[in-house]
Design a protein around this motif. Structure first.
Motif, PDB file in Angstrom:
ATOM      1  N   GLN A   6       0.829  -1.205   0.000  1.00 51.16           N
ATOM      2  CA  GLN A   6       0.000   0.000   0.000  1.00 51.16           C
ATOM      3  C   GLN A   6       0.867   1.260   0.000  1.00 51.16           C
ATOM      4  O   GLN A   6       1.892   1.322   0.638  1.00 51.16           O
ATOM      5  CB  GLN A   6      -0.888   0.000   1.244  1.00 51.16           C
ATOM      6  N   TYR A   8       1.035   5.375   0.809  1.00 52.66           N
ATOM      7  CA  TYR A   8       0.440   6.348   1.719  1.00 52.66           C
ATOM      8  C   TYR A   8       0.821   7.751   1.269  1.00 52.66           C
ATOM      9  O   TYR A   8       1.887   7.953   0.682  1.00 52.66           O
ATOM     10  CB  TYR A   8       0.922   6.097   3.151  1.00 52.66           C
ATOM     11  N   GLN A  11       5.189   9.997   2.161  1.00 54.82           N
ATOM     12  CA  GLN A  11       6.136   9.034   1.587  1.00 54.82           C
ATOM     13  C   GLN A  11       7.577   9.261   2.035  1.00 54.82           C
ATOM     14  O   GLN A  11       8.496   9.133   1.238  1.00 54.82           O
ATOM     15  CB  GLN A  11       6.067   9.109   0.063  1.00 54.82           C
ATOM     16  N   THR A  86      -5.970   2.315   8.665  1.00 50.34           N
ATOM     17  CA  THR A  86      -6.061   1.281   7.637  1.00 50.34           C
ATOM     18  C   THR A  86      -5.759  -0.072   8.280  1.00 50.34           C
ATOM     19  O   THR A  86      -4.850  -0.179   9.111  1.00 50.34           O
ATOM     20  CB  THR A  86      -5.054   1.571   6.499  1.00 50.34           C
ATOM     21  N   SER A 103      -3.437   5.882   8.199  1.00 52.73           N
ATOM     22  CA  SER A 103      -3.764   5.953   6.771  1.00 52.73           C
ATOM     23  C   SER A 103      -2.959   7.016   6.037  1.00 52.73           C
ATOM     24  O   SER A 103      -2.867   6.976   4.812  1.00 52.73           O
ATOM     25  CB  SER A 103      -5.261   6.231   6.578  1.00 52.73           C
ATOM     26  N   ASN A 104      -2.365   7.955   6.760  1.00 59.45           N
ATOM     27  CA  ASN A 104      -1.592   9.015   6.117  1.00 59.45           C
ATOM     28  C   ASN A 104      -0.136   8.614   5.871  1.00 59.45           C
ATOM     29  O   ASN A 104       0.414   8.905   4.818  1.00 59.45           O
ATOM     30  CB  ASN A 104      -1.641  10.295   6.952  1.00 59.45           C
ATOM     31  N   CYS A 105       0.502   7.954   6.859  1.00 57.41           N
ATOM     32  CA  CYS A 105       1.929   7.647   6.710  1.00 57.41           C
ATOM     33  C   CYS A 105       2.252   6.156   6.772  1.00 57.41           C
ATOM     34  O   CYS A 105       3.394   5.770   6.559  1.00 57.41           O
ATOM     35  CB  CYS A 105       2.748   8.404   7.756  1.00 57.41           C
ATOM     36  N   GLY A 106       1.274   5.314   7.097  1.00 58.30           N
ATOM     37  CA  GLY A 106       1.522   3.878   7.193  1.00 58.30           C
ATOM     38  C   GLY A 106       2.198   3.467   8.483  1.00 58.30           C
ATOM     39  O   GLY A 106       2.606   2.319   8.628  1.00 58.30           O
TER      40      GLY A 106
END
Length: 155
Positions: A6, A8, A11, A86, A103-106
């Motif tokens: 995935q 995000y 990055q 996520t 969900s923004n940075c993983g």
């Protein structure tokens, strides 16, 4: 080190993350570590209002009203802010669990468990590492400045 392919929005490279996270935050958020039970500053933190944000990127994750006492040794939430978290299947350690990430940075937050019988609206427990979180007493989190090393640890 993510087991997911995935992508995000945030990055940053591992070196960029090391520049803004302390060693323990990097170990948990970027390498999927876990803090010892009962050791986190938010385990027994029960404010009446506010928002818990990602310690890595400051994205809002949980409202104070989502938090409940589960007795598990980590902060527990019955739900997240819509779209903030996520879920991924985690097959590490010979079992199947549901990993939760920002969900923004993983960034690794912890795991979510269902059907444990807690008297909450969702019957879910988001079991989250305190190290993965920051807290803002306001309903809207204050964004930290780019490169603001250490700012994520203020409470």
């Amino acid at each position: 080190m993510s087991s997911s392919s995935q992508s995000y929005p945030d990055q940053r490279t591992p070196d960029e993350w090391r520049a803004v996270l302390n060693k323990e935050q990097f170990r948990i958020l970027r390498e999927k570590g876990t803090e010892p039970p009962g050791s986190g500053k938010f385990d027994k933190h029960y404010p009446s209002a506010g928002v818990y944000t990602c310690a890595g990127c400051s994205a809002p994750l949980y409202k104070a009203s989502h938090k409940f006492s589960s007795g598990c040794g980590w902060p527990a939430y019955f739900d997240s802010i819509p779209g903030a978290v996520t879920r991924h299947e985690d097959r590490a350690f010979g079992m199947v669990r549901t990993e939760i990430v920002c969900s923004n940075c993983g960034g690794h937050l912890g795991h979510v468990f269902k059907g444990e019988g807690f008297p909450t609206p969702t019957d879910e427990r988001h079991c989250v590492n305190s190290v993965s979180l920051s807290f803002s007493p306001e309903d809207e989190p204050v964004k930290k400045a780019d490169g603001g090393e250490g700012e994520q640890s203020k409470v």
